[in-house]
Design a protein around this motif. Structure first.
Motif, PDB file in Angstrom:
ATOM      1  N   ARG A   1      25.759  55.080  37.883  1.00  0.00           N
ATOM      2  CA  ARG A   1      25.909  54.628  39.243  1.00  0.00           C
ATOM      3  C   ARG A   1      26.637  53.544  39.335  1.00  0.00           C
ATOM      4  O   ARG A   1      27.752  53.187  39.972  1.00  0.00           O
ATOM      5  CB  ARG A   1      25.006  54.647  40.100  1.00  0.00           C
ATOM      6  N   HIS A   2      26.048  52.340  38.422  1.00  0.00           N
ATOM      7  CA  HIS A   2      26.760  51.007  38.473  1.00  0.00           C
ATOM      8  C   HIS A   2      28.135  50.746  38.199  1.00  0.00           C
ATOM      9  O   HIS A   2      29.018  49.843  38.349  1.00  0.00           O
ATOM     10  CB  HIS A   2      25.662  49.963  37.781  1.00  0.00           C
ATOM     11  N   ARG A   3      28.631  51.628  37.459  1.00  0.00           N
ATOM     12  CA  ARG A   3      29.934  51.737  36.711  1.00  0.00           C
ATOM     13  C   ARG A   3      30.946  52.720  37.595  1.00  0.00           C
ATOM     14  O   ARG A   3      32.293  52.791  37.572  1.00  0.00           O
ATOM     15  CB  ARG A   3      30.042  52.087  35.303  1.00  0.00           C
ATOM     16  N   MET A   4      30.353  53.513  38.349  1.00  0.00           N
ATOM     17  CA  MET A   4      31.084  54.458  39.268  1.00  0.00           C
ATOM     18  C   MET A   4      31.343  54.039  40.553  1.00  0.00           C
ATOM     19  O   MET A   4      30.758  54.896  41.652  1.00  0.00           O
ATOM     20  CB  MET A   4      30.583  55.848  39.055  1.00  0.00           C
ATOM     21  N   SER A   5      31.980  53.004  40.879  1.00  0.00           N
ATOM     22  CA  SER A   5      32.172  52.516  42.349  1.00  0.00           C
ATOM     23  C   SER A   5      33.061  53.514  42.890  1.00  0.00           C
ATOM     24  O   SER A   5      33.942  54.043  42.444  1.00  0.00           O
ATOM     25  CB  SER A   5      32.631  50.870  42.226  1.00  0.00           C
ATOM     26  N   ASP A   6      33.294  53.056  44.458  1.00  0.00           N
ATOM     27  CA  ASP A   6      34.284  53.897  45.050  1.00  0.00           C
ATOM     28  C   ASP A   6      35.642  53.625  44.767  1.00  0.00           C
ATOM     29  O   ASP A   6      36.682  54.329  44.476  1.00  0.00           O
ATOM     30  CB  ASP A   6      33.997  53.773  46.524  1.00  0.00           C
ATOM     31  N   ASP A   7      35.912  52.305  44.507  1.00  0.00           N
ATOM     32  CA  ASP A   7      37.378  51.719  43.998  1.00  0.00           C
ATOM     33  C   ASP A   7      37.539  52.435  42.853  1.00  0.00           C
ATOM     34  O   ASP A   7      38.582  52.617  42.564  1.00  0.00           O
ATOM     35  CB  ASP A   7      37.015  50.299  43.923  1.00  0.00           C
TER      36      ASP A   7
ATOM     37  N   ILE B   1      36.476  55.154  41.245  1.00  0.00           N
ATOM     38  CA  ILE B   1      36.630  56.475  41.328  1.00  0.00           C
ATOM     39  C   ILE B   1      38.135  56.722  41.904  1.00  0.00           C
ATOM     40  O   ILE B   1      38.678  57.645  41.693  1.00  0.00           O
ATOM     41  CB  ILE B   1      35.504  57.031  42.220  1.00  0.00           C
ATOM     42  N   GLU B   2      38.183  56.235  43.277  1.00  0.00           N
ATOM     43  CA  GLU B   2      39.300  56.712  44.043  1.00  0.00           C
ATOM     44  C   GLU B   2      40.813  55.962  43.512  1.00  0.00           C
ATOM     45  O   GLU B   2      41.703  56.347  43.927  1.00  0.00           O
ATOM     46  CB  GLU B   2      39.286  56.394  45.332  1.00  0.00           C
ATOM     47  N   GLY B   3      40.704  55.093  42.540  1.00  0.00           N
ATOM     48  CA  GLY B   3      41.751  54.444  41.968  1.00  0.00           C
ATOM     49  C   GLY B   3      42.003  54.933  40.287  1.00  0.00           C
ATOM     50  O   GLY B   3      42.566  55.872  40.301  1.00  0.00           O
ATOM     51  N   GLU B   4      41.330  54.227  39.614  1.00  0.00           N
ATOM     52  CA  GLU B   4      41.470  54.696  38.094  1.00  0.00           C
ATOM     53  C   GLU B   4      41.127  55.923  37.532  1.00  0.00           C
ATOM     54  O   GLU B   4      42.184  56.726  36.914  1.00  0.00           O
ATOM     55  CB  GLU B   4      40.467  53.395  37.185  1.00  0.00           C
ATOM     56  N   LEU B   5      39.960  56.579  38.229  1.00  0.00           N
ATOM     57  CA  LEU B   5      39.575  57.706  37.624  1.00  0.00           C
ATOM     58  C   LEU B   5      40.225  58.709  38.318  1.00  0.00           C
ATOM     59  O   LEU B   5      40.824  59.658  37.478  1.00  0.00           O
ATOM     60  CB  LEU B   5      38.313  57.920  37.856  1.00  0.00           C
TER      61      LEU B   5
END
Length: 272
Positions: A231-237, A239-243
């Motif tokens: 969770r602490h590495r999977m921020s919305d930013d 997820i919706e950007g890089e990933l």
């Protein structure tokens, strides 16, 4: 060691061949127990000792079960069947290295999953340098609504088929965050279709968040590619950007390569 109840395959009578159903019941019992003696299987299944012994003898003769001392275990012949089946899945020779690259680039766990009937099945799983534990493993069958890949696949089914799956499979929870309300799930599936990716926010494994996009060469959805991390590495930013960008790039390349190398896309390809 047993697995979560939602991955178990109960063996009720189907009106088919009783002897086959008995063998499958014994195979499932051995899987759940991690192996055991004849009496352990009898206790687990309620079958007679004579029936269990006869079926185990037959299964052992065909290397589907192996005997070590007085204990019986599933044989690796099942792995032969599974490996052969996976090798025939469309694009499998292209998907595996892409999942490896995705895991290396993100440092997280990369998955490729497919749908069979009402479950999502992991076909490829690659760990990055910071990969964490998830409930998925190769071949494991989970409820579609519990994972990002599963929600992606469910979202791209005809509505009537998705509704039928939910009606027959139900919406059991894996964690306190799993969506168990039908209206809420279908609202989220609509969002998944609109934005092109699905997110699993600790709905399958506590502490783990995942994002997935569909793989659809020739507009035929054959699976979902995903990345999962803590969770602490999977921020919305992120997820919706890089990933999402990385997943979209991987999927675009795979779709082009699969379409050009396989012709008309079906799930299985003839292969030696």
């Amino acid at each position: 060691m047993t697995e979560d109840a939602d991955t178990r395959t109960d063996s009720p009578s189907t009106g088919g061949v009783k002897a086959v159903e008995t063998s499958l019941t014994i195979v499932e019992a051995l899987r759940e127990m991690g192996g055991g003696r004849v009496t352990d299987v009898v206790d687990r299944t309620g079958l007679s000792k004579g029936a269990v012994y006869k079926h185990l003898t037959t299964l052992t003769a065909h290397d589907l079960v192996v005997k070590e001392g007085n204990d019986y275990h599933l044989g690796f012949r099942f792995l032969d069947y599974g490996g052969w089946l996976r090798s025939r899945y469309v694009g499998s020779e292209l998907i595996k290295p892409q999942m490896r690259e995705l895991a290396d680039e993100t440092g997280e766990v990369a998955h490729f999953a497919i749908r069979e009937k009402g479950r999502v099945i992991t076909l490829f799983r690659e760990n990055g340098t910071q990969g964490v534990f998830t409930r998925t493993r190769l071949g494991r069958r989970l409820h579609l609504h519990q994972t990002a890949g599963g929600k992606t696949l469910l979202a791209h089914l005809p509505p009537s088929e998705a509704e039928s799956i939910v009606a027959s499979e139900g919406l059991p929870s894996a964690t306190e965050n799993t969506i168990t309300d039908e209206a809420e799930l279908f609202a989220e599936l609509e969002t998944v279709r609109e934005r092109g990716f699905a997110v699993n926010r600790e709905e399958s494994t506590s502490g783990v968040v995942a994002v997935a996009v569909p793989l659809a060469p020739d507009d035929t959805v054959v699976g979902a590619c995903s990345v999962a991390g803590p969770r602490h590495r999977m921020s919305d930013d992120r997820i919706e950007g890089e990933l999402v960008d990385l997943l979209s790039s991987v999927v675009t390349e795979l779709e082009l390569n699969i379409t050009h190398s396989h012709g008309p896309v079906g799930k299985f390809c003839p292969r030696e």
